[in-house]
Design a protein around this motif. Structure first.
Motif, PDB file in Angstrom:
ATOM      1  N   LYS A  81       0.860  -1.158   0.100  1.00  0.00           N
ATOM      2  CA  LYS A  81       0.135   0.016  -0.035  1.00  0.00           C
ATOM      3  C   LYS A  81       0.788   1.222  -0.180  1.00  0.00           C
ATOM      4  O   LYS A  81       1.469   1.479   0.823  1.00  0.00           O
ATOM      5  N   PRO A  82       0.718   2.131  -1.015  1.00  0.00           N
ATOM      6  CA  PRO A  82       1.772   3.365  -0.951  1.00  0.00           C
ATOM      7  C   PRO A  82       0.939   4.353  -0.003  1.00  0.00           C
ATOM      8  O   PRO A  82       0.193   4.313   0.436  1.00  0.00           O
ATOM      9  N   SER A  83       2.160   5.113   0.381  1.00  0.00           N
ATOM     10  CA  SER A  83       1.714   6.234   1.420  1.00  0.00           C
ATOM     11  C   SER A  83       1.649   7.572   0.636  1.00  0.00           C
ATOM     12  O   SER A  83       2.782   7.885   0.104  1.00  0.00           O
ATOM     13  N   GLY A  84       0.826   8.252   0.642  1.00  0.00           N
ATOM     14  CA  GLY A  84       0.736   9.722  -0.176  1.00  0.00           C
ATOM     15  C   GLY A  84       0.595   9.419  -1.590  1.00  0.00           C
ATOM     16  O   GLY A  84       0.068   8.536  -2.089  1.00  0.00           O
ATOM     17  N   VAL A  85       1.420  10.585  -2.364  1.00  0.00           N
ATOM     18  CA  VAL A  85       1.060  10.394  -3.671  1.00  0.00           C
ATOM     19  C   VAL A  85       1.937   9.331  -4.421  1.00  0.00           C
ATOM     20  O   VAL A  85       3.225   9.266  -4.147  1.00  0.00           O
ATOM     21  N   VAL A  86       1.457   8.815  -5.389  1.00  0.00           N
ATOM     22  CA  VAL A  86       2.224   7.910  -6.460  1.00  0.00           C
ATOM     23  C   VAL A  86       2.511   8.885  -7.351  1.00  0.00           C
ATOM     24  O   VAL A  86       1.720   9.198  -8.316  1.00  0.00           O
ATOM     25  N   PRO A  87       3.969   9.190  -7.849  1.00  0.00           N
ATOM     26  CA  PRO A  87       4.229  10.382  -8.790  1.00  0.00           C
ATOM     27  C   PRO A  87       4.356   9.526 -10.243  1.00  0.00           C
ATOM     28  O   PRO A  87       4.541   8.394 -10.235  1.00  0.00           O
ATOM     29  N   THR A  88       3.394  10.278 -11.270  1.00  0.00           N
ATOM     30  CA  THR A  88       3.742   9.866 -12.415  1.00  0.00           C
ATOM     31  C   THR A  88       5.034  10.344 -13.224  1.00  0.00           C
ATOM     32  O   THR A  88       5.582  11.155 -12.483  1.00  0.00           O
ATOM     33  N   SER A  89       5.193  10.187 -14.576  1.00  0.00           N
ATOM     34  CA  SER A  89       6.542  10.666 -14.937  1.00  0.00           C
ATOM     35  C   SER A  89       6.316  11.558 -16.021  1.00  0.00           C
ATOM     36  O   SER A  89       4.952  11.760 -16.723  1.00  0.00           O
ATOM     37  N   HIS A  90       6.972  12.539 -16.407  1.00  0.00           N
ATOM     38  CA  HIS A  90       6.907  13.526 -17.363  1.00  0.00           C
ATOM     39  C   HIS A  90       8.107  13.844 -18.106  1.00  0.00           C
ATOM     40  O   HIS A  90       9.187  13.490 -17.634  1.00  0.00           O
ATOM     41  N   THR A  91       8.288  14.377 -19.268  1.00  0.00           N
ATOM     42  CA  THR A  91       9.510  14.394 -19.920  1.00  0.00           C
ATOM     43  C   THR A  91       9.458  15.882 -20.796  1.00  0.00           C
ATOM     44  O   THR A  91       8.514  16.246 -21.521  1.00  0.00           O
ATOM     45  N   PRO A  92      10.367  16.846 -20.226  1.00  0.00           N
ATOM     46  CA  PRO A  92      10.595  17.918 -21.310  1.00  0.00           C
ATOM     47  C   PRO A  92      11.107  17.806 -22.739  1.00  0.00           C
ATOM     48  O   PRO A  92      11.849  16.806 -22.766  1.00  0.00           O
ATOM     49  N   VAL A  93      10.401  18.409 -23.648  1.00  0.00           N
ATOM     50  CA  VAL A  93      10.545  18.004 -25.024  1.00  0.00           C
ATOM     51  C   VAL A  93      10.967  19.356 -25.725  1.00  0.00           C
ATOM     52  O   VAL A  93      10.184  20.383 -25.756  1.00  0.00           O
ATOM     53  N   ASP A  94      12.256  19.388 -26.520  1.00  0.00           N
ATOM     54  CA  ASP A  94      12.746  20.467 -27.152  1.00  0.00           C
ATOM     55  C   ASP A  94      13.261  20.110 -28.359  1.00  0.00           C
ATOM     56  O   ASP A  94      13.012  18.613 -28.683  1.00  0.00           O
ATOM     57  N   LYS A  95      14.039  20.668 -29.114  1.00  0.00           N
ATOM     58  CA  LYS A  95      14.702  20.308 -30.332  1.00  0.00           C
ATOM     59  C   LYS A  95      15.434  18.895 -30.191  1.00  0.00           C
ATOM     60  O   LYS A  95      15.498  18.091 -31.040  1.00  0.00           O
ATOM     61  N   GLY A  96      16.185  18.806 -28.940  1.00  0.00           N
ATOM     62  CA  GLY A  96      16.997  17.636 -28.924  1.00  0.00           C
ATOM     63  C   GLY A  96      16.363  16.320 -28.823  1.00  0.00           C
ATOM     64  O   GLY A  96      16.996  15.461 -29.114  1.00  0.00           O
ATOM     65  N   ASN A  97      15.146  16.377 -28.437  1.00  0.00           N
ATOM     66  CA  ASN A  97      14.444  14.937 -28.395  1.00  0.00           C
ATOM     67  C   ASN A  97      13.103  15.008 -29.061  1.00  0.00           C
ATOM     68  O   ASN A  97      12.129  14.009 -28.982  1.00  0.00           O
ATOM     69  N   VAL A  98      12.639  15.986 -29.859  1.00  0.00           N
ATOM     70  CA  VAL A  98      11.184  16.064 -30.377  1.00  0.00           C
ATOM     71  C   VAL A  98      10.950  14.850 -31.253  1.00  0.00           C
ATOM     72  O   VAL A  98       9.734  14.612 -31.256  1.00  0.00           O
ATOM     73  N   ASP A  99      11.973  14.462 -32.099  1.00  0.00           N
ATOM     74  CA  ASP A  99      11.694  13.919 -33.208  1.00  0.00           C
ATOM     75  C   ASP A  99      11.099  12.271 -32.744  1.00  0.00           C
ATOM     76  O   ASP A  99      10.272  11.737 -33.306  1.00  0.00           O
ATOM     77  N   GLN A 100      11.712  11.766 -31.341  1.00  0.00           N
ATOM     78  CA  GLN A 100      11.049  10.488 -30.996  1.00  0.00           C
ATOM     79  C   GLN A 100       9.453  10.674 -30.485  1.00  0.00           C
ATOM     80  O   GLN A 100       8.860   9.918 -30.552  1.00  0.00           O
ATOM     81  N   PHE A 101       9.361  11.894 -30.007  1.00  0.00           N
ATOM     82  CA  PHE A 101       7.761  12.210 -29.721  1.00  0.00           C
ATOM     83  C   PHE A 101       6.782  12.004 -31.036  1.00  0.00           C
ATOM     84  O   PHE A 101       5.688  11.789 -31.062  1.00  0.00           O
ATOM     85  N   LEU A 102       7.464  12.815 -32.071  1.00  0.00           N
ATOM     86  CA  LEU A 102       6.813  12.998 -33.349  1.00  0.00           C
ATOM     87  C   LEU A 102       6.471  11.561 -33.660  1.00  0.00           C
ATOM     88  O   LEU A 102       5.544  11.139 -34.244  1.00  0.00           O
ATOM     89  N   SER A 103       7.604  10.721 -33.779  1.00  0.00           N
ATOM     90  CA  SER A 103       7.481   9.433 -34.188  1.00  0.00           C
ATOM     91  C   SER A 103       6.275   8.688 -33.474  1.00  0.00           C
ATOM     92  O   SER A 103       5.484   7.768 -34.186  1.00  0.00           O
ATOM     93  N   ALA A 104       6.323   8.782 -32.289  1.00  0.00           N
ATOM     94  CA  ALA A 104       5.285   8.124 -31.516  1.00  0.00           C
ATOM     95  C   ALA A 104       3.877   8.392 -31.826  1.00  0.00           C
ATOM     96  O   ALA A 104       2.928   7.822 -31.687  1.00  0.00           O
ATOM     97  N   THR A 105       3.631   9.774 -32.158  1.00  0.00           N
ATOM     98  CA  THR A 105       2.357  10.309 -32.489  1.00  0.00           C
ATOM     99  C   THR A 105       1.854   9.748 -33.917  1.00  0.00           C
ATOM    100  O   THR A 105       0.463   9.741 -34.002  1.00  0.00           O
ATOM    101  N   LYS A 106       2.807   9.285 -34.670  1.00  0.00           N
ATOM    102  CA  LYS A 106       2.277   8.750 -35.855  1.00  0.00           C
ATOM    103  C   LYS A 106       2.004   7.382 -35.939  1.00  0.00           C
ATOM    104  O   LYS A 106       1.773   6.758 -36.763  1.00  0.00           O
ATOM    105  N   GLY A 107       2.252   6.898 -34.312  1.00  0.00           N
ATOM    106  CA  GLY A 107       1.929   5.274 -34.424  1.00  0.00           C
ATOM    107  C   GLY A 107       3.175   4.324 -35.102  1.00  0.00           C
ATOM    108  O   GLY A 107       2.694   3.338 -35.125  1.00  0.00           O
TER     109      GLY A 107
END
Length: 210
Positions: free
Chosen positions: A184-210
């Protein structure tokens, strides 16, 4: 929620707090960390100095207040950065455009505009482009929606934040399974997030294309 609590049934909220003593666990964004990541990104991009604007989202909305607070905390480490324009706003492209226009007129030497979500950011980016200051003013957003990712790729938007809601669902199910197994977790269970800029945007664009 009260009925579930009385029956001994776990209540696990995802992304939005249940505001109930019967809540068993809360799978949530680390909102202050998101704000801090954006603030640190901006500080690095503008060389740790300059005037910036903040369009912080709806007045009184806890999520956007917490993200802005995280941004404020990050900026405390950069005393040469000054917030000269700060407004609450509905999360629309139109409001991003209008308030960014106002900020640019009032402060022609702005170097960055923080916005609470991608719709605001896309409107602000439109205002920056129309003012001829695309190379002077960087705009940030949040959510990682496809139009924002494309704007990051083109350079009209400096960065956004991918929140990965699919991962929220998986973490919610995993949290529920573990809870039922006795972990049983205590308190908040944090989700992840990722800042996206020119350096890594291509991988996220690829993911949106399926």
């Amino acid at each position: 929620y009260a009925a579930a609590g009385k029956a001994g049934i776990p209540v696990i909220s995802i992304a939005r707090h249940a505001n109930s003593p019967a809540q068993s666990a809360f799978v949530a964004l680390d909102e202050p960390k998101i704000g801090a990541d954006i603030g640190n990104w901006i500080a690095k991009r503008i060389g740790g100095k300059g005037k910036i604007a903040m369009i912080t989202g709806p007045a009184g909305a806890a999520t956007f207040r917490a993200i802005a607070d995280g941004m404020d905390q990050a900026l405390k480490a950069h005393p040469a950065i000054t917030v000269v324009f700060r407004k609450d706003a509905a999360l629309t492209r139109e409001m991003g455009l209008k308030l960014a226009e106002d900020a640019l007129v009032a402060h022609p030497d702005l170097v960055a505009i923080y916005t609470a979500n991608d719709e605001l950011a896309l409107g602000a980016a439109q205002a920056v482009s129309a003012s001829g200051k695309k190379d002077q003013v960087v705009v940030t957003g949040m959510n990682g929606i496809p139009p924002a990712l494309k704007a990051v790729k083109s350079g009209s938007l400096g960065m956004t934040v991918d929140l990965n809601p699919v991962a929220w669902g998986k973490l919610g199910v995993d949290t529920m399974v573990n809870y039922l197994k006795g972990t049983k977790p205590s308190g908040v269970v944090p989700t992840s997030h990722t800042p996206v800029d020119k350096g890594n945007v291509d991988q996220f664009l690829s993911a949106t294309k399926g």
